[in-house]
Scaffold this motif. Structure first.
Motif, short mmCIF file in Angstrom:
data_model
loop_
_atom_site.label_atom_id
_atom_site.label_comp_id
_atom_site.label_asym_id
_atom_site.label_seq_id
_atom_site.Cartn_x
_atom_site.Cartn_y
_atom_site.Cartn_z
N GLU A 125 0.40 -1.49 0.20
CA GLU A 125 0.16 -0.08 -0.19
C GLU A 125 0.41 0.85 0.05
OE1 GLU A 125 -2.29 0.02 3.19
OE2 GLU A 125 -3.91 -2.08 2.03
N SER A 128 2.59 2.15 -3.27
CA SER A 128 1.68 2.51 -3.98
C SER A 128 1.17 3.41 -4.61
CB SER A 128 -0.15 1.47 -4.20
OG SER A 128 -0.06 0.18 -4.25
N GLU A 129 1.26 4.23 -2.41
CA GLU A 129 1.40 5.99 -2.68
C GLU A 129 2.60 6.73 -3.02
OE1 GLU A 129 -0.28 9.18 -1.39
OE2 GLU A 129 -1.31 7.45 -1.50
N ASN A 132 3.33 9.79 -5.22
CA ASN A 132 2.53 10.74 -4.81
C ASN A 132 3.94 11.72 -3.21
OD1 ASN A 132 0.15 10.72 -5.47
ND2 ASN A 132 -1.09 9.90 -4.18
N LYS A 138 0.10 11.16 3.90
CA LYS A 138 -0.27 9.90 3.61
C LYS A 138 0.61 8.74 3.66
CE LYS A 138 -3.92 6.86 1.86
NZ LYS A 138 -4.72 6.23 0.83
N LEU A 139 2.11 9.33 2.82
CA LEU A 139 3.65 8.44 2.97
C LEU A 139 3.90 8.28 4.46
CD1 LEU A 139 5.25 9.25 -0.35
CD2 LEU A 139 4.27 6.58 1.01
#
Length: 206
Positions: A125, A128-129, A132, A138-139
Motif C-alpha cells: 500500500e 502504491s502511494e 505521490n 499519507k506516506l
C-alpha cells in the motif's frame, strides 16, 4: 505522469506483490505443516522468490538505460533491493525449517507469519502511494504504521524465543527454533527498511 515514469512505480508495487504472495504461502505452509511435503514447499517458495528477482532485474535494466528518472536512480535502486530482501528472507525461513528438520510448528511461528503477511500488505500500500512522494502526508502515516507493526513483531519475537524452552526440552530444537524466529524477525525488519528508504526519498524531495 509520463508512461515511462509510471513503469517504476508499477514495478515497485509488483515487487511488493511478490513478497505478499511469498508471505501468504509461508503462512499457509506453517498452518498446514507436514514435513513430508517440505520439498514441494521449498520449490513453490523458490518460484515466488524467483519471480521477485525477475521484477528487480526489470527495474535494474530500466534504470541502467534511463536518461531521466522520477526519483534519483540510486534511491530507486535501493528501494528495489530492499523489497527483494523481503522475499529473500521469507524464503530463508522455510529453508531454515527444512535444514533444522522441524517436525512440529510452534503456534507463535504461525502467528509471526501472519504478522509478516500484514507487513507485506502495508508495504505494498505504501509503495502504491509512492507516486505521490511530493505530497507525502499519507506516506508519512503509512511509514509510521509500518514501523508500529514492526514493533509488534519485536514484541512477539521476544515472547516466542522465550517460549522455545517451554515448547521442547531438547536443547538443539530450542536453538533451531530461536534461529527460525531470528529469520522471521529479519522479514519484519526488511519491510521496515523499505519504509526507511521511502522516508529518505520524501525528505530529499519536500
Amino acid at each position: 505522469m509520463a508512461k515511462s515514469d509510471r513503469f517504476y512505480f508499477d514495478n515497485f508495487t509488483a515487487a511488493a506483490d511478490c513478497c505478499g504472495k511469498a508471505a501468504a504461502y509461508l503462512q499457509e505452509c506453517l498452518t498446514n505443516y507436514d514435513y513430508a511435503n517440505i520439498q514441494t514447499m521449498l520449490e513453490e517458495m523458490h518460484a515466488l522468490e524467483h519471480a521477485a528477482d525477475g521484477v528487480k532485474h526489470e527495474m535494474n535494466a530500466a534504470l541502467a538505460k534511463a536518461f531521466v528518472t522520477p526519483i534519483e536512480r540510486e534511491d530507486m535502486a535501493q528501494i528495489s533491493a530492499n523489497i527483494d530482501e523481503v522475499a529473500d528472507f521469507i524464503e530463508e525461513v522455510l529453508q531454515r525449517i527444512y535444514v533444522n528438520r522441524i517436525q512440529t510448528i510452534m503456534p507463535e511461528a504461525i502467528e509471526f507469519a501472519g504478522k509478516i503477511v500484514e507487513c507485506c500488505e502495508m508495504m505494498k500500500e505504501m509503495l502504491s502511494e509512492l507516486v505521490n512522494f511530493k505530497k507525502p502526508k499519507k506516506l508519512h502515516e503509512m511509514i509510521i504504521a509500518l514501523s508500529q507493526k514492526e514493533e509488534e513483531c519485536d514484541r512477539l519475537y521476544l515472547e516466542a524465543t522465550l517460549k522455545c524452552a517451554d515448547f521442547t526440552s531438547d536443547v538443539l530444537t530450542v536453538i533451531y527454533w530461536r534461529e527460525i524466529f531470528d529469520k522471521l524477525e529479519k522479514c519484519a525488519d526488511a519491510c521496515e527498511h523499505v519504509g526507511d528508504s521511502i522516508e529518505t526519498i520524501v525528505m530529499k524531495n519536500t
